[in-house]
Design a protein around this motif. Structure first.
Motif, PDB file in Angstrom:
ATOM      1  N   ARG A 112       0.818  -1.226   0.000  1.00 18.65           N
ATOM      2  CA  ARG A 112       0.000   0.000   0.000  1.00 18.65           C
ATOM      3  C   ARG A 112       0.843   1.264   0.000  1.00 18.65           C
ATOM      4  O   ARG A 112       0.489   2.279   0.610  1.00 18.65           O
ATOM      5  CB  ARG A 112      -0.956   0.009   1.201  1.00 18.65           C
ATOM      6  N   ALA A 113       1.967   1.205  -0.699  1.00 22.01           N
ATOM      7  CA  ALA A 113       2.802   2.401  -0.839  1.00 22.01           C
ATOM      8  C   ALA A 113       2.171   3.357  -1.843  1.00 22.01           C
ATOM      9  O   ALA A 113       1.635   2.937  -2.869  1.00 22.01           O
ATOM     10  CB  ALA A 113       4.206   2.009  -1.294  1.00 22.01           C
ATOM     11  N   SER A 114       2.235   4.638  -1.552  1.00 22.07           N
ATOM     12  CA  SER A 114       1.724   5.648  -2.472  1.00 22.07           C
ATOM     13  C   SER A 114       2.713   5.864  -3.605  1.00 22.07           C
ATOM     14  O   SER A 114       3.847   5.372  -3.560  1.00 22.07           O
ATOM     15  CB  SER A 114       1.476   6.957  -1.733  1.00 22.07           C
ATOM     16  N   LEU A 115       2.291   6.620  -4.629  1.00 21.83           N
ATOM     17  CA  LEU A 115       3.180   6.917  -5.745  1.00 21.83           C
ATOM     18  C   LEU A 115       4.423   7.651  -5.265  1.00 21.83           C
ATOM     19  O   LEU A 115       5.546   7.345  -5.698  1.00 21.83           O
ATOM     20  CB  LEU A 115       2.435   7.762  -6.792  1.00 21.83           C
ATOM     21  N   LYS A 116       4.237   8.588  -4.366  1.00 25.58           N
ATOM     22  CA  LYS A 116       5.376   9.331  -3.814  1.00 25.58           C
ATOM     23  C   LYS A 116       6.341   8.405  -3.093  1.00 25.58           C
ATOM     24  O   LYS A 116       7.561   8.509  -3.253  1.00 25.58           O
ATOM     25  CB  LYS A 116       4.864  10.412  -2.867  1.00 25.58           C
ATOM     26  N   GLN A 117       5.807   7.464  -2.313  1.00 26.29           N
ATOM     27  CA  GLN A 117       6.662   6.532  -1.574  1.00 26.29           C
ATOM     28  C   GLN A 117       7.399   5.590  -2.520  1.00 26.29           C
ATOM     29  O   GLN A 117       8.557   5.246  -2.279  1.00 26.29           O
ATOM     30  CB  GLN A 117       5.812   5.738  -0.583  1.00 26.29           C
ATOM     31  N   ILE A 118       6.725   5.176  -3.599  1.00 25.54           N
ATOM     32  CA  ILE A 118       7.366   4.288  -4.573  1.00 25.54           C
ATOM     33  C   ILE A 118       8.573   4.973  -5.204  1.00 25.54           C
ATOM     34  O   ILE A 118       9.650   4.383  -5.348  1.00 25.54           O
ATOM     35  CB  ILE A 118       6.360   3.854  -5.657  1.00 25.54           C
ATOM     36  N   ILE A 119       8.394   6.232  -5.566  1.00 26.44           N
ATOM     37  CA  ILE A 119       9.489   6.958  -6.229  1.00 26.44           C
ATOM     38  C   ILE A 119      10.617   7.263  -5.259  1.00 26.44           C
ATOM     39  O   ILE A 119      11.799   7.014  -5.555  1.00 26.44           O
ATOM     40  CB  ILE A 119       8.949   8.256  -6.866  1.00 26.44           C
ATOM     41  N   LEU A 120      10.269   7.782  -4.089  1.00 25.76           N
ATOM     42  CA  LEU A 120      11.299   8.229  -3.149  1.00 25.76           C
ATOM     43  C   LEU A 120      11.957   7.082  -2.397  1.00 25.76           C
ATOM     44  O   LEU A 120      13.156   7.142  -2.087  1.00 25.76           O
ATOM     45  CB  LEU A 120      10.700   9.225  -2.150  1.00 25.76           C
TER      46      LEU A 120
END
Length: 261
Positions: free
Chosen positions: A163-171
């Motif tokens: 359940r990682a957000s897009l921001k978390q996936i990138i960073l």
């Protein structure tokens, strides 16, 4: 080979030695002879402000603008590069073609339109005038996107299951897995912004907001008799780049090889 290297290094060695000599001795002594002193550097930080040339403030301006632009370029390149590499959206091919087109267009062609836009926005003679036009980099986006395409989607799918957000996936996923390209984009952006001279010269006239590169040029033009302090300022201008190159030379070489490919 070593002879060519010494030929390339000689102007830098001369600049350093000249910055350590009193101005009258610079042209009348051999390279490693004469009296050596730090008075030129002392002049920069203590006396130059009386000549309306605040070198310490200009050094801060250079670091502020360069670090702001570098951080922005890294972040925008990461997010836009991820979209270009991993998200299938309408118009992606056209956007990729536009980025490639932007990369091959000489930057000098855009100076007049950029100046008109910045003037209409009322940003002339401000930090924003130096920062706003270079918040994103087509080259940075392209390099990051190309690298992200080679990252397996399994990492992204695993992050989504958590359940990682897009921001978390990138960073937290993509950037740590691709540290080399992030370092390359950051280093080349820092170098290009730190050495940028033409654009700040056009949009900045207040000496309190000038970066060091522009302030040195104006100081040399108006106070050319102060050769020693000018050389000392040039050393300070080059020193961060020399430290960066020595510390991260592996990434510089990787960046050069990737650019040539």
């Amino acid at each position: 080979m070593y002879g060519l290297a010494l030929t390339w290094l000689y102007p830098y060695i001369w600049m350093i030695m000249a910055s350590l000599k009193p101005t009258p001795e610079i042209y009348h002594t051999d390279l490693f002879s004469g009296s050596f002193t730090l008075e030129n550097y002392q002049f920069l930080f203590e006396s130059a402000e009386k000549l309306n040339r605040p070198f310490l403030k200009s050094l801060f301006n250079s670091f502020f603008v360069t670090l702001t632009v570098t951080a922005s370029v890294v972040m925008t390149s990461a997010f836009i590069g991820y979209a270009m590499a991993k998200i299938d959206f309408r118009g992606r091919r056209q956007m990729n073609d536009f980025i490639l087109f932007q990369m091959v267009v000489p930057g000098m062609m855009l100076i007049i339109p950029q100046f008109i836009l910045i003037k209409q926005l009322g940003l002339i003679n401000s930090y924003s005038a130096m920062i706003l036009p270079v918040l994103m980099s087509g080259w940075g986006i392209f390099m990051v996107a190309q690298t992200f395409r080679g990252t397996p989607n399994d990492y992204i799918d695993a992050a989504k299951l958590d359940r990682a957000s897009l921001k978390q996936i990138i960073l937290n996923v993509m950037l740590p897995l691709n540290k080399a390209i992030v370092a390359i984009v950051a280093l080349f952006t820092f170098t290009g912004t730190w050495d940028n001279f033409m654009w700040p010269l056009i949009v900045i006239s207040d000496v309190d907001k000038m970066p060091l590169s522009v302030l040195l040029a104006t100081f040399s033009k108006q106070y050319g008799i102060y050769v020693g302090p000018v050389m000392a300022g040039s050393v300070l201008q080059a020193l961060p780049l020399i430290i960066l190159f020595i510390t991260f030379r592996r990434y510089f070489l990787q960046g050069m090889s990737l650019s040539l490919k």
